[in-house]
Design an enzyme around this catalytic site. Structure first.
Site, PDB file in Angstrom:
ATOM      1  N   GLY A 158      72.988  64.063  55.641  1.00 16.87           N
ATOM      2  CA  GLY A 158      72.261  63.290  54.646  1.00 16.87           C
ATOM      3  C   GLY A 158      72.142  61.861  55.147  1.00 16.87           C
ATOM      4  O   GLY A 158      71.076  61.262  55.142  1.00 16.87           O
ATOM      5  N   ALA A 159      73.271  61.343  55.601  1.00 16.75           N
ATOM      6  CA  ALA A 159      73.296  59.988  56.146  1.00 16.75           C
ATOM      7  C   ALA A 159      74.586  59.822  56.919  1.00 16.75           C
ATOM      8  O   ALA A 159      75.484  60.661  56.835  1.00 16.75           O
ATOM      9  CB  ALA A 159      73.217  58.954  55.024  1.00 16.75           C
ATOM     10  N   MET A 160      74.679  58.721  57.676  1.00 16.10           N
ATOM     11  CA  MET A 160      75.891  58.449  58.456  1.00 16.10           C
ATOM     12  C   MET A 160      76.208  56.970  58.373  1.00 16.10           C
ATOM     13  O   MET A 160      75.337  56.125  58.473  1.00 16.10           O
ATOM     14  CB  MET A 160      75.663  58.902  59.894  1.00 16.10           C
ATOM     15  CG  MET A 160      76.841  58.701  60.807  1.00 16.10           C
ATOM     16  SD  MET A 160      78.155  59.939  60.527  1.00 16.10           S
ATOM     17  CE  MET A 160      79.495  59.139  61.405  1.00 16.10           C
ATOM     18  N   GLU A 161      77.505  56.720  58.244  1.00 17.44           N
ATOM     19  CA  GLU A 161      77.991  55.401  57.814  1.00 17.44           C
ATOM     20  C   GLU A 161      78.174  54.398  58.934  1.00 17.44           C
ATOM     21  O   GLU A 161      79.076  53.563  58.854  1.00 17.44           O
ATOM     22  CB  GLU A 161      79.335  55.605  57.115  1.00 17.44           C
ATOM     23  CG  GLU A 161      80.483  56.129  58.014  1.00 17.44           C
ATOM     24  CD  GLU A 161      80.647  57.637  58.019  1.00 17.44           C
ATOM     25  OE1 GLU A 161      79.659  58.340  57.732  1.00 17.44           O
ATOM     26  OE2 GLU A 161      81.754  58.112  58.301  1.00 17.44           O
ATOM     27  N   HIS A 220      77.732  55.856  48.756  1.00 15.84           N
ATOM     28  CA  HIS A 220      78.676  56.639  49.572  1.00 15.84           C
ATOM     29  C   HIS A 220      78.820  56.009  50.965  1.00 15.84           C
ATOM     30  O   HIS A 220      79.936  55.759  51.433  1.00 15.84           O
ATOM     31  CB  HIS A 220      78.144  58.080  49.660  1.00 15.84           C
ATOM     32  CG  HIS A 220      78.900  58.998  50.565  1.00 15.84           C
ATOM     33  ND1 HIS A 220      79.526  60.139  50.123  1.00 15.84           N
ATOM     34  CD2 HIS A 220      79.116  58.984  51.908  1.00 15.84           C
ATOM     35  CE1 HIS A 220      80.095  60.766  51.138  1.00 15.84           C
ATOM     36  NE2 HIS A 220      79.861  60.084  52.240  1.00 15.84           N
ATOM     37  N   GLU A 221      77.702  55.735  51.611  1.00 13.86           N
ATOM     38  CA  GLU A 221      77.764  55.182  52.975  1.00 13.86           C
ATOM     39  C   GLU A 221      78.361  53.778  52.958  1.00 13.86           C
ATOM     40  O   GLU A 221      79.056  53.375  53.889  1.00 13.86           O
ATOM     41  CB  GLU A 221      76.376  55.170  53.623  1.00 13.86           C
ATOM     42  CG  GLU A 221      75.681  56.530  53.676  1.00 13.86           C
ATOM     43  CD  GLU A 221      76.521  57.648  54.256  1.00 13.86           C
ATOM     44  OE1 GLU A 221      77.349  57.376  55.151  1.00 13.86           O
ATOM     45  OE2 GLU A 221      76.371  58.811  53.808  1.00 13.86           O
ATOM     46  N   HIS A 231      82.055  53.911  52.868  1.00 13.71           N
ATOM     47  CA  HIS A 231      82.597  54.188  54.207  1.00 13.71           C
ATOM     48  C   HIS A 231      82.796  52.928  55.042  1.00 13.71           C
ATOM     49  O   HIS A 231      83.576  52.937  55.990  1.00 13.71           O
ATOM     50  CB  HIS A 231      81.619  55.062  54.991  1.00 13.71           C
ATOM     51  CG  HIS A 231      81.787  56.528  54.788  1.00 13.71           C
ATOM     52  ND1 HIS A 231      82.992  57.159  54.905  1.00 13.71           N
ATOM     53  CD2 HIS A 231      80.885  57.507  54.522  1.00 13.71           C
ATOM     54  CE1 HIS A 231      82.821  58.462  54.705  1.00 13.71           C
ATOM     55  NE2 HIS A 231      81.552  58.698  54.462  1.00 13.71           N
ATOM     56  N   GLU A 235      85.793  61.156  53.751  1.00  9.21           N
ATOM     57  CA  GLU A 235      84.725  61.757  52.949  1.00  9.21           C
ATOM     58  C   GLU A 235      85.055  61.845  51.463  1.00  9.21           C
ATOM     59  O   GLU A 235      84.202  61.646  50.622  1.00  9.21           O
ATOM     60  CB  GLU A 235      84.355  63.136  53.509  1.00  9.21           C
ATOM     61  CG  GLU A 235      83.717  63.061  54.876  1.00  9.21           C
ATOM     62  CD  GLU A 235      82.572  62.054  54.969  1.00  9.21           C
ATOM     63  OE1 GLU A 235      81.987  61.684  53.927  1.00  9.21           O
ATOM     64  OE2 GLU A 235      82.271  61.620  56.089  1.00  9.21           O
TER      65      GLU A 235
END
Ligand SMILES: [Zn+2]
Length: 830
Positions: free
Chosen positions: A255-258, A289-290, A293, A312
């Site tokens: 979905g995405a990466m931090e 969410h990201e 992180h 996570e």
């Protein structure tokens, strides 16, 4: 890349201390490769040997402390170095390969304008695909990046831009970060910038989606700023990475990466067509969410993948919480109760279940497999429970102590528990043992004894599944709801602490007038399977549509769906409830999720004989919902999508596609057109010509993805063969095109045609694994599984594969889990 074991990582960390990487990339060449020159500075125990992950196409030169190293030192994904000095400088000049599977440096050509875009994704063990590096989370280093790119490109990285001269880009060294967090994007990106609280903000998207980003940038920036403010209220350490950039990249696996300072999302988050409230809410919680992180994961990083959950679960918990607290999307906990938690519960009951915090994750392959509903949703749910138990003030105090102690370093579960125990004045070791170290889920049900209309005794009964005898402490809400004047209102909410004995009497309820509905887990604090008492369950069809609290409705829907999954209630009963309650449902996420989950259950739990009628009822429910929805709103679009997916009225669908008979306010945009065409293709009412004609008018990435999915869905032997061959053997297909081809392949409407492919899944997937790896391989294995071919013979074929001595662990896991799902479906059918 070869897998890295926990033991190898521990040994390497004891030998090596990395100071910095200076990566100098040249991405001006056309085609398959790019040039990378990397200078790595690290300290080591003198005289010892070690290795770096490294997978070059061709090596120009390697020197260690000025001495040449033969290229033969690099083999099988590793560069072995011996005779280390105390202070070392490694210089490697090499040609590297681009990827098309979302790992390493992914190269993408936009079919709409021919432009090329690159993004880097090194997670979990793909660092060596771009640079030689010590690719493990506890060997942090500062990254300095220089890039030579075509003159009209934009390049961004974790670090701040220092200078740009034509196509030459120089970035400032980063703070110390883990290798898997090094980020880079390059291409003719469309850029939007802003600023907040002293932080530069930026958004990037490929040029053909520029107008969409421009239309949505205000909302994305607003959510970003609101979340930043909220995190700054909660956390004592300010956002530590200088600028906050967010890129929306094509064909991204996650979905995405931090990545610190440069978060990358899949570009589906900026859709070109109408976006629903549910999708906007989801985007807001992923942004949160990201951002979570940046502290949990980036500032303080797990020492090894054992504590992946630490990243996570926290990000998942804080993503829902901060989006709800800081943005206009106040309903994220309803979404969590409906969707995310169901994902966690399902994963927790499958054969591959594992503790939230496994004591030991042996290697990177196993770590990747644990990237599931347990690490995310169960972990987050357990944290929500922990916060309820510890109190929010203590929780935040503990978290802040944890950040303070390990900023720019690494930490373990024990470190976090120590900080939380200290802050809360409560020893958490017993709690952690049963919640974090043991797998599986308990069931909570109410046992009610009444004297007439008054409760004599109400007991919460906790049970454990076979083979996992642990019972757990829970803090839980029980709501008493009455049916009054056409509405269902909560008379009282009691909170109870359940101990681990299995039976907890609720003394507050003795002598109390019985409620029409007793809702166990009201407020959704608990992580457990919930079952209502018989009287409450019987009242659900009448009372559910009248319940004003959306979270309470979500808890009931989730329990109902789960009871069907377990075969305790028939799917026909669920469909009847959907028909009665869904047309008046106002919460879009509930509408969307109930339609999706029910559709999935109808496909697998209804028999050949009962399926058409169940599907017809589901289509009717969607149709009624459509009629009851305000024109032009999200609910209308979600209802229309549900109807399109369930109906067999091809004449009506063809009419819609021609623009006839569409409900007022429903916009027939490109993606709705494709959804209709997809359904027509499944039903055999549209063929290759119609797909090609649609594609001719929509020669975009999304258009090509839809076309691939539609072609795979055609009930035509040649189309099926072509789709299957592409999934199994076409290495030129990108990760996303493979996924969507596999996703369109299996259709419950086409059983006869598909029967031969059941056996072929088990013979051909080992073949597929020769050309695909990592996340892309895992997604392909899951999407290509014959999950809708529910039969004893499919299970036999699965058993045959599982009995073989040498089975790829990823394949084994996907087959075991899907086979277990099928076991449940078959049981329920009986
Ligand atoms: Zn995450």
């Amino acid at each position: 890349m070869p897998t890295l074991t926990r033991a190898e990582a521990a040994e390497r960390a004891s030998l090596v201390d990395v100071e910095s990487y200076h990566v100098d990339l040249d991405v001006t060449g056309d085609g398959e490769t790019f040039r990378a020159r990397t200078v790595t500075r690290f300290r080591a125990r003198p005289g010892r040997a070690t290795f770096l992950e490294f997978e070059p196409a061709e090596i120009a030169s390697i020197t260690l402390n000025g001495e040449p190293v033969p290229p033969s030192a690099a083999a099988d994904g590793r560069l072995v170095l011996s005779g280390l000095a105390e202070e070392n400088e490694l210089v490697v000049d090499a040609t590297m390969r681009y990827s098309n599977n979302g790992e390493g440096l992914h190269r993408y050509t936009d079919p709409a304008d021919g432009s090329v875009y690159l993004y880097q994704h090194l997670f979990i063990n793909n660092g060596g695909r771009v640079l030689p590096c010590f690719d493990q989370p506890d060997l942090k280093a500062s990254f300095r990046v220089s890039v030579t790119a075509p003159a009209d490109w934009t390049v961004a990285t974790n670090g701040r831009l220092v200078s740009r001269d034509g196509g030459r880009w120089e970035f400032a060294p980063t703070e110390r970060i883990s290798t898997y967090l090094a980020s880079l994007i390059a291409g003719p990106w469309h850029v939007r910038t802003d600023e907040h609280d002293g932080l530069p903000l930026a958004l990037y998207i490929r040029a053909t989606l520029a107008a969409q980003l421009d239309a949505q940038a205000a909302e994305i920036f607003e959510v970003t700023k609101q979340c930043l403010d909220r995190f700054h209220e909660m956390f004592e350490i300010r956002y530590p990475f200088g600028h906050y950039q967010q890129a929306f990249a094509p064909e991204f696996n996650f979905g995405a990466m931090e990545y610190p300072g440069l978060v990358v999302f899949r570009d589906e988050f900026v859709p070109r067509s109408t976006i629903t409230e549910t999708e906007r809410e989801h985007r807001a919680s992923v942004i949160a969410h990201e951002m979570a992180h940046q502290w949990f994961g980036d500032l303080v990083t797990m020492a090894w993948w054992d504590d992946l959950w630490l990243n996570e679960s926290f990000a998942e918990y804080l993503g829902s919480r901060v989006a709800a607290e800081a943005t206009r999307f106040a309903g994220t906990w309803t979404t969590f109760a409906m969707q995310r938690k169901a994902w966690g519960l399902r994963a927790d009951q499958r054969p591959s279940t594992h503790p939230v915090a496994p004591a030991e994750v042996a290697d990177t392959d196993q770590a990747l497999m644990n990237f599931d509903g347990i690490s995310y949703a169960k972990g987050a749910s357990v944290l929500k429970q922990l916060v309820a138990w510890l109190g929010d003030e203590s929780f935040l105090a503990g978290v802040n102590m944890h950040f303070e102690a390990h900023a720019f370093g690494n930490a373990t579960l024990a470190d976090l528990l120590g900080a939380l125990s200290k802050a809360g004045g409560r020893d958490l070791s017993g709690w952690a043992e049963v919640w974090l170290r043991r797998a599986q889920v308990n069931t909570l049900r109410l046992e009610v004894e009444r004297d007439g209309d008054v409760y004599r005794e109400v007991t919460v009964v906790q049970t454990a599944p076979d083979g996992y005898p642990t019972l757990r402490p829970h803090r839980i809400g029980v709501g008493l709801y009455d049916h009054v004047d056409g509405a269902v209102v909560r008379r009282e909410l009691i909170e109870a602490e359940l101990d681990a004995t299995g039976r907890t009497v609720l003394p507050e309820l003795a002598g109390v007038r019985a409620a029409d509905l007793l809702l166990l887990n009201d407020g959704d604090l608990a992580y457990a399977k919930i079952r209502l008492d018989d009287r409450s369950a019987a009242a659900v069809p009448l009372l559910l549509p009248l319940l004003t609290d959306s979270l309470a409705r979500a808890v009931i829907w989730a329990a109902t769906l789960d009871a069907v999954v377990d075969g305790e209630r028939p799917v026909a009963e669920l469909v009847t409830l959907v028909l009665a309650a869904l047309p008046v449902e106002t919460e879009t996420v509930i509408v969307e999720d109930v339609l999706r989950a029910t559709r999935g259950l109808v496909d697998r739990y209804a028999t050949e004989e009962t399926r058409p009628a169940a599907l017809e009822l589901l289509a009717q429910a969607a149709d009624r919902l459509l009629a009851a929805s305000p024109a032009g709103g999200s609910r209308q679009l979600i209802a229309a999508r549900g109807l399109i997916g369930a109906t067999v009225e091809t004449g009506r669908l063809a009419g819609w596609l021609a623009g006839e008979g569409l409900p007022d306010g429903l916009v027939l945009d490109e993606d709705l057109r494709w959804l209709i065409l997809y359904r027509l293709a499944v039903l055999g009412a549209a063929g290759v010509d119609a797909i090609e004609a649609e594609l001719a008018g929509d020669r975009t990435a999304t258009g090509e993805q839809w076309a691939a999915r539609c072609r795979a869905a055609l009930p035509d032997p040649a189309a099926k063969e072509a789709a299957w061959a592409a999934v199994v053997g076409d290495a030129s297909l990108s990760n996303r095109l493979v996924e969507l081809t596999a996703g369109g392949f299996w259709q419950p409407e086409q059983r006869e045609l598909l029967e031969p492919y059941v056996a072929r899944y088990f013979t051909d997937m080992p073949e597929m694994l020769r050309i695909r790896s990592g996340m892309s391989a895992e997604k392909t294995l899951a999407a290509a599984y014959p999950a809708v071919m529910v039969s004893a013979s499919t299970r036999q074929a699965a058993a045959g594969l599982l009995a073989e001595p040498e089975v790829n662990p990823l394949l084994r896991r996907v087959v075991q889990d899907n086979d277990d799902d099928m076991r449940r479906a078959l049981l329920a059918r009986e």
